[in-house]
Write a protein that holds these residues in place. Structure first.
Motif, mmCIF file in Angstrom:
data_model
loop_
_atom_site.group_PDB
_atom_site.id
_atom_site.type_symbol
_atom_site.label_atom_id
_atom_site.label_comp_id
_atom_site.label_asym_id
_atom_site.label_seq_id
_atom_site.Cartn_x
_atom_site.Cartn_y
_atom_site.Cartn_z
ATOM 1 N N GLU A 103 -3.639 -0.271 -2.510
ATOM 2 C CA GLU A 103 -4.188 1.065 -2.755
ATOM 3 C C GLU A 103 -3.118 2.153 -2.640
ATOM 4 O OE1 GLU A 103 -7.412 -1.533 -1.208
ATOM 5 O OE2 GLU A 103 -5.407 -1.063 -0.532
ATOM 6 N N ARG A 104 -3.425 3.262 -3.254
ATOM 7 C CA ARG A 104 -2.622 4.481 -3.115
ATOM 8 C C ARG A 104 -3.483 5.454 -2.306
ATOM 9 N NH1 ARG A 104 0.899 6.293 -7.385
ATOM 10 N NH2 ARG A 104 2.347 7.396 -6.059
ATOM 11 N N MET B 276 0.859 -1.171 0.000
ATOM 12 C CA MET B 276 0.000 0.000 0.000
ATOM 13 C C MET B 276 0.905 1.235 0.000
ATOM 14 S SD MET B 276 -3.003 1.102 2.695
ATOM 15 C CE MET B 276 -3.505 -0.594 2.750
ATOM 16 N N LEU C 236 -9.754 -2.351 2.607
ATOM 17 C CA LEU C 236 -8.506 -2.159 1.871
ATOM 18 C C LEU C 236 -7.914 -3.519 1.518
ATOM 19 C CD1 LEU C 236 -6.929 0.671 4.069
ATOM 20 C CD2 LEU C 236 -8.122 0.936 1.880
ATOM 21 N N VAL D 123 -8.343 7.761 -1.787
ATOM 22 C CA VAL D 123 -7.937 6.374 -1.979
ATOM 23 C C VAL D 123 -8.122 6.040 -3.451
ATOM 24 C CG1 VAL D 123 -8.325 3.966 -1.323
ATOM 25 C CG2 VAL D 123 -8.693 5.798 0.360
ATOM 26 N N ASP D 124 -7.002 5.775 -4.120
ATOM 27 C CA ASP D 124 -7.034 5.447 -5.547
ATOM 28 C C ASP D 124 -7.871 6.451 -6.342
ATOM 29 O OD1 ASP D 124 -5.384 3.251 -5.196
ATOM 30 O OD2 ASP D 124 -7.068 1.861 -4.939
#
Length: 180
Positions: free
Chosen positions: A62-63, A1, A58, A40-41
């Motif tokens: 994810e970014r 992540m 999550l 988030v994304d």
């Protein structure tokens, strides 16, 4: 992540929900700052919506971007945005007034409902920002105008006196929304 807090990449092991992630990075966030961005994304999340954060699962790839601001910077930024919101609402209410005078009452009523809701949110934002900054609200004249014409406006709407609704909006509310 991949997690970034105010532009700094950090390592966060094993969070299974967005709430867990925020709890885990909490010690890394200056307690005098406000979380003003949570993405988030590419999808925005509300850092204050605890049940939604707990439900946001999550997977680990994810970014996540977390941004913070000092309360005074947050207040200054939001206050600077209020003028644009008021201009947009004034434009909507001008269109509403025109719709009422040209017989497009159904459309005008739909737009009026949206504009009224947005104006209420802007007035609430102004109150909250003033409280946070420790000063007076900037939209007091608008709130006073809404208070002064509110009953007349509601009565005219209930009585389907569309010309009166249009006049109240165009001559009373829109000018104060556009005032500097």
């Amino acid at each position: 992540m991949q997690v970034s807090v105010d532009g700094t990449a950090i390592e966060v092991p094993g969070a299974t929900s967005l709430a867990e992630l925020l709890e885990g990075i909490g010690p890394l966030i200056d307690p005098s700052r406000l979380v003003t961005e949570l993405v988030v994304d590419g999808r925005d999340a509300d850092a204050t919506a605890v049940p939604a954060l707990a439900a946001w699962r999550l997977a680990g790839g994810e970014r996540v971007t977390v941004g913070t601001e000092a309360p005074e910077d947050f207040a200054r930024t939001r206050r600077a945005e209020i003028g644009g919101h008021l201009t947009r609402i004034a434009d909507m209410l001008s269109a509403v007034a025109h719709g009422f005078t040209t017989g497009l009452t159904a459309d005008a009523n739909r737009v009026l409902a949206v504009a009224a809701q947005e104006l209420g949110l802007v007035l609430e934002l102004d109150q909250q920002v003033a409280q946070l900054a420790g000063d007076t609200p900037g939209c007091e004249r608008i709130a006073e105008t809404v208070g002064r014409i509110g009953t007349s406006l509601t009565d005219a709407e209930r009585g389907k006196r569309w010309d009166e609704v249009a006049r109240l909006l165009a001559e009373e509310l829109v000018p104060v929304l556009r005032a500097p």
